[in-house]
Design an enzyme around this catalytic site. Sequence first.
Site, PDB file in Angstrom:
ATOM      1  CG  ASP A  69      26.536  16.282   8.133  1.00  0.00           C
ATOM      2  OD1 ASP A  69      27.646  16.749   7.748  1.00  0.00           O
ATOM      3  OD2 ASP A  69      26.222  15.893   9.423  1.00  0.00           O
ATOM      4  CG  ASP A  76      20.997  13.691   7.287  1.00  0.00           C
ATOM      5  OD1 ASP A  76      22.242  13.329   7.897  1.00  0.00           O
ATOM      6  OD2 ASP A  76      20.759  14.873   7.596  1.00  0.00           O
TER       7      ASP A  76
END
Length: 203
Positions: free
Chosen positions: A132, A134
Amino acid sequence: MTITPHDLIWIRTADAMEGDLPDWVASQWRRTLPLVVRRDHDQDGRIPVGVRGLLRDQRAAGWVAAKHVVRTLSPEALSVAEHLLASPFVSQPPVQAAIQLAQQRWWWTWGITGSVGYALATEIPVLHNDSDLDLLIRCPELVAQQELERWQQFVSQLPCRVDTQVEVPQGAFALSEWLRDGRVLLKTNAGPRITTQPWSVIP
């Protein structure tokens, strides 16, 4: 020196870290690696920090006195297009996504946190194709809802999953939660609070 949550800091010696730290910290952490500033409060003014281990579930919390800090790096410093293009991880989807963001103009400053930020700062390969991205956006004042929606629409089309935290004067909250519900869990130094007015929370 102003140090805020998600900043990376380097300290002079390992014994400058205080707290009830697990055994793996002594064997795996070295002073050439940064610590991550976390959100907490200490009555003695120490900086709350997090330590990353080699394994994904190895995370530890400690404290450091400001006098031991020798270098700081903000999430915003990691989101500069030129630096992203020069990264050894430039071909990874999260870095490609960050480059696309860096090529746009936004109403706020923004930065990269989490494993991608740590990898960019240290060149340690703690990210992969499925990581991911962030992100942190700085919004000290309330901005137009459509600007936040424009950001969310843009990141939803990027080549990886993106999680955006909005930093306001008293803490931070998840942008997706705000856009979906109009109320959020605001993370503050004094603990989490549910609110519909994250820009107006009184400390």
